[in-house]
Design a protein around this motif. Structure first.
Motif, PDB file in Angstrom:
ATOM      1  N   ASP A 136      -4.815   2.896  -7.444  1.00 40.06           N
ATOM      2  CA  ASP A 136      -5.462   2.240  -6.307  1.00 40.06           C
ATOM      3  C   ASP A 136      -4.561   2.268  -5.076  1.00 40.06           C
ATOM      4  O   ASP A 136      -4.463   1.292  -4.334  1.00 40.06           O
ATOM      5  CB  ASP A 136      -5.840   0.789  -6.648  1.00 40.06           C
ATOM      6  N   ARG A 137      -3.871   3.387  -4.902  1.00 42.45           N
ATOM      7  CA  ARG A 137      -2.974   3.632  -3.776  1.00 42.45           C
ATOM      8  C   ARG A 137      -1.823   2.637  -3.715  1.00 42.45           C
ATOM      9  O   ARG A 137      -1.292   2.352  -2.670  1.00 42.45           O
ATOM     10  CB  ARG A 137      -3.745   3.669  -2.461  1.00 42.45           C
ATOM     11  N   ARG A 138      -1.431   2.114  -4.873  1.00 39.38           N
ATOM     12  CA  ARG A 138      -0.270   1.229  -4.970  1.00 39.38           C
ATOM     13  C   ARG A 138       0.908   2.026  -5.516  1.00 39.38           C
ATOM     14  O   ARG A 138       0.737   3.049  -6.160  1.00 39.38           O
ATOM     15  CB  ARG A 138      -0.573   0.045  -5.876  1.00 39.38           C
ATOM     16  N   ILE A 139       2.104   1.522  -5.284  1.00 39.08           N
ATOM     17  CA  ILE A 139       3.315   2.178  -5.767  1.00 39.08           C
ATOM     18  C   ILE A 139       3.310   2.160  -7.300  1.00 39.08           C
ATOM     19  O   ILE A 139       3.088   1.111  -7.898  1.00 39.08           O
ATOM     20  CB  ILE A 139       4.571   1.455  -5.250  1.00 39.08           C
ATOM     21  N   PRO A 140       3.565   3.298  -7.931  1.00 40.58           N
ATOM     22  CA  PRO A 140       3.634   3.313  -9.397  1.00 40.58           C
ATOM     23  C   PRO A 140       4.802   2.461  -9.899  1.00 40.58           C
ATOM     24  O   PRO A 140       5.757   2.199  -9.172  1.00 40.58           O
ATOM     25  CB  PRO A 140       3.886   4.786  -9.735  1.00 40.58           C
ATOM     26  N   SER A 141       4.720   2.061 -11.162  1.00 39.47           N
ATOM     27  CA  SER A 141       5.808   1.318 -11.790  1.00 39.47           C
ATOM     28  C   SER A 141       6.571   2.236 -12.742  1.00 39.47           C
ATOM     29  O   SER A 141       6.109   3.337 -13.070  1.00 39.47           O
ATOM     30  CB  SER A 141       5.261   0.117 -12.570  1.00 39.47           C
ATOM     31  N   ARG A 142       7.710   1.777 -13.219  1.00 33.87           N
ATOM     32  CA  ARG A 142       8.464   2.553 -14.204  1.00 33.87           C
ATOM     33  C   ARG A 142       7.613   2.769 -15.449  1.00 33.87           C
ATOM     34  O   ARG A 142       7.679   3.820 -16.091  1.00 33.87           O
ATOM     35  CB  ARG A 142       9.782   1.824 -14.535  1.00 33.87           C
ATOM     36  N   ALA A 143       6.787   1.790 -15.794  1.00 36.43           N
ATOM     37  CA  ALA A 143       5.924   1.894 -16.979  1.00 36.43           C
ATOM     38  C   ALA A 143       4.882   3.009 -16.845  1.00 36.43           C
ATOM     39  O   ALA A 143       4.346   3.465 -17.853  1.00 36.43           O
ATOM     40  CB  ALA A 143       5.240   0.555 -17.242  1.00 36.43           C
ATOM     41  N   ASP A 144       4.610   3.451 -15.620  1.00 37.96           N
ATOM     42  CA  ASP A 144       3.652   4.541 -15.393  1.00 37.96           C
ATOM     43  C   ASP A 144       4.264   5.923 -15.635  1.00 37.96           C
ATOM     44  O   ASP A 144       3.550   6.914 -15.698  1.00 37.96           O
ATOM     45  CB  ASP A 144       3.126   4.500 -13.955  1.00 37.96           C
ATOM     46  N   ILE A 187      12.669   1.594   0.728  1.00 38.18           N
ATOM     47  CA  ILE A 187      12.260   0.229   0.379  1.00 38.18           C
ATOM     48  C   ILE A 187      11.358  -0.353   1.460  1.00 38.18           C
ATOM     49  O   ILE A 187      10.315  -0.945   1.177  1.00 38.18           O
ATOM     50  CB  ILE A 187      13.502  -0.669   0.179  1.00 38.18           C
ATOM     51  N   THR A 188      11.739  -0.178   2.711  1.00 39.44           N
ATOM     52  CA  THR A 188      10.993  -0.753   3.836  1.00 39.44           C
ATOM     53  C   THR A 188       9.627  -0.099   4.030  1.00 39.44           C
ATOM     54  O   THR A 188       8.628  -0.787   4.208  1.00 39.44           O
ATOM     55  CB  THR A 188      11.822  -0.623   5.131  1.00 39.44           C
ATOM     56  N   THR A 189       9.603   1.224   4.007  1.00 40.29           N
ATOM     57  CA  THR A 189       8.343   1.940   4.280  1.00 40.29           C
ATOM     58  C   THR A 189       7.484   2.126   3.045  1.00 40.29           C
ATOM     59  O   THR A 189       6.304   2.423   3.159  1.00 40.29           O
ATOM     60  CB  THR A 189       8.625   3.335   4.863  1.00 40.29           C
ATOM     61  N   LYS A 190       8.109   2.006   1.851  1.00 36.25           N
ATOM     62  CA  LYS A 190       7.427   2.245   0.581  1.00 36.25           C
ATOM     63  C   LYS A 190       6.922   3.680   0.488  1.00 36.25           C
ATOM     64  O   LYS A 190       5.950   3.972  -0.192  1.00 36.25           O
ATOM     65  CB  LYS A 190       6.305   1.241   0.365  1.00 36.25           C
ATOM     66  N   ALA A 191       7.611   4.564   1.197  1.00 32.56           N
ATOM     67  CA  ALA A 191       7.261   5.985   1.233  1.00 32.56           C
ATOM     68  C   ALA A 191       8.448   6.800   0.738  1.00 32.56           C
ATOM     69  O   ALA A 191       9.596   6.427   0.946  1.00 32.56           O
ATOM     70  CB  ALA A 191       6.904   6.402   2.654  1.00 32.56           C
ATOM     71  N   PRO A 192       8.181   7.930   0.108  1.00 37.56           N
ATOM     72  CA  PRO A 192       9.273   8.793  -0.351  1.00 37.56           C
ATOM     73  C   PRO A 192      10.080   9.355   0.814  1.00 37.56           C
ATOM     74  O   PRO A 192       9.581   9.504   1.916  1.00 37.56           O
ATOM     75  CB  PRO A 192       8.557   9.935  -1.076  1.00 37.56           C
ATOM     76  N   ALA A 193      11.330   9.663   0.518  1.00 36.92           N
ATOM     77  CA  ALA A 193      12.187  10.374   1.461  1.00 36.92           C
ATOM     78  C   ALA A 193      12.556  11.704   0.814  1.00 36.92           C
ATOM     79  O   ALA A 193      12.954  11.745  -0.349  1.00 36.92           O
ATOM     80  CB  ALA A 193      13.444   9.571   1.763  1.00 36.92           C
ATOM     81  N   MET A 220       0.846  -1.179   0.000  1.00 41.03           N
ATOM     82  CA  MET A 220       0.000   0.000   0.000  1.00 41.03           C
ATOM     83  C   MET A 220       0.889   1.240   0.000  1.00 41.03           C
ATOM     84  O   MET A 220       1.846   1.329   0.751  1.00 41.03           O
ATOM     85  CB  MET A 220      -0.907  -0.024   1.231  1.00 41.03           C
ATOM     86  N   LEU A 221       0.555   2.183  -0.833  1.00 41.96           N
ATOM     87  CA  LEU A 221       1.288   3.435  -0.958  1.00 41.96           C
ATOM     88  C   LEU A 221       1.103   4.292   0.279  1.00 41.96           C
ATOM     89  O   LEU A 221       0.006   4.427   0.802  1.00 41.96           O
ATOM     90  CB  LEU A 221       0.762   4.190  -2.185  1.00 41.96           C
ATOM     91  N   LYS A 222       2.202   4.855   0.770  1.00 44.31           N
ATOM     92  CA  LYS A 222       2.152   5.772   1.906  1.00 44.31           C
ATOM     93  C   LYS A 222       2.489   7.161   1.404  1.00 44.31           C
ATOM     94  O   LYS A 222       3.526   7.368   0.796  1.00 44.31           O
ATOM     95  CB  LYS A 222       3.142   5.347   2.981  1.00 44.31           C
TER      96      LYS A 222
END
Length: 162
Positions: free
Chosen positions: A30-38, A107-113, A1-3
């Motif tokens: 859907d609040r998921r992490i985008p991919s490079r293809a996006d 990577i762990t939090t799946k959130a931007p820094a 899930m995207l944070k």
């Protein structure tokens, strides 16, 4: 899930880094992490000089981070282009530890820094960069790449201000 919340603080204002963050957020599905293809370069041509892409390589329980693309603003300011090299090959060891912690945190939090980092050259302090590192994922869950924005911040009195 995207944070949405970042680890260091969200970028503010209308800097290229903030615009890249907004673009990344717009690509979450859907609040998921985008991919490079996006990510479509033609949608953000004015921001491409500030973009970096890094592959996340998993090796024996550790990570390595390989530069896939470095924008022209970053290359021009730094005077080199490390595309194709691993960060641990070109960053000073004392700086790499902090970078590694930040990147593994994404990577762990799946959130931007997001934050401001000083850059040092052979003669000491060089300048600051506003940096945001955002996760990308082929499956929406496992981080396999970073989509980064990086903008030089020149201190007052620096004649090379851009």
């Amino acid at each position: 899930m995207l944070k949405r919340a970042s680890m260091v603080g969200e970028p503010g204002g209308s800097s290229p880094v903030h615009q890249l963050y907004d673009y990344w957020l717009s690509k979450s599905r859907d609040r998921r992490i985008p991919s490079r293809a996006d990510i479509y370069p033609e949608e953000i041509p004015q921001l491409l000089p500030y973009v970096m892409l890094h592959d996340v390589v998993r090796q024996n329980g550790f990570y390595r981070f390989k530069a896939r693309l470095i924008g022209t603003h970053i290359v021009d300011v730094c005077g080199s282009n490390p595309t194709g090299r691993y960060i641990d090959e070109y960053m000073p060891r004392e700086d790499y530890k902090k970078i590694y912690e930040t990147l593994t945190g994404v990577i762990t939090t799946k959130a931007p820094a997001h934050g401001v980092v000083p850059v040092h050259g052979e003669d000491g302090y060089f300048l600051d960069f506003e940096v945001i590192t955002m996760p990308l994922s082929y499956d929406g869950e496992q981080v396999d790449m970073f989509f980064c924005g990086r903008r030089a911040i020149f201190r007052k009195g620096n004649s090379t201000e851009k």
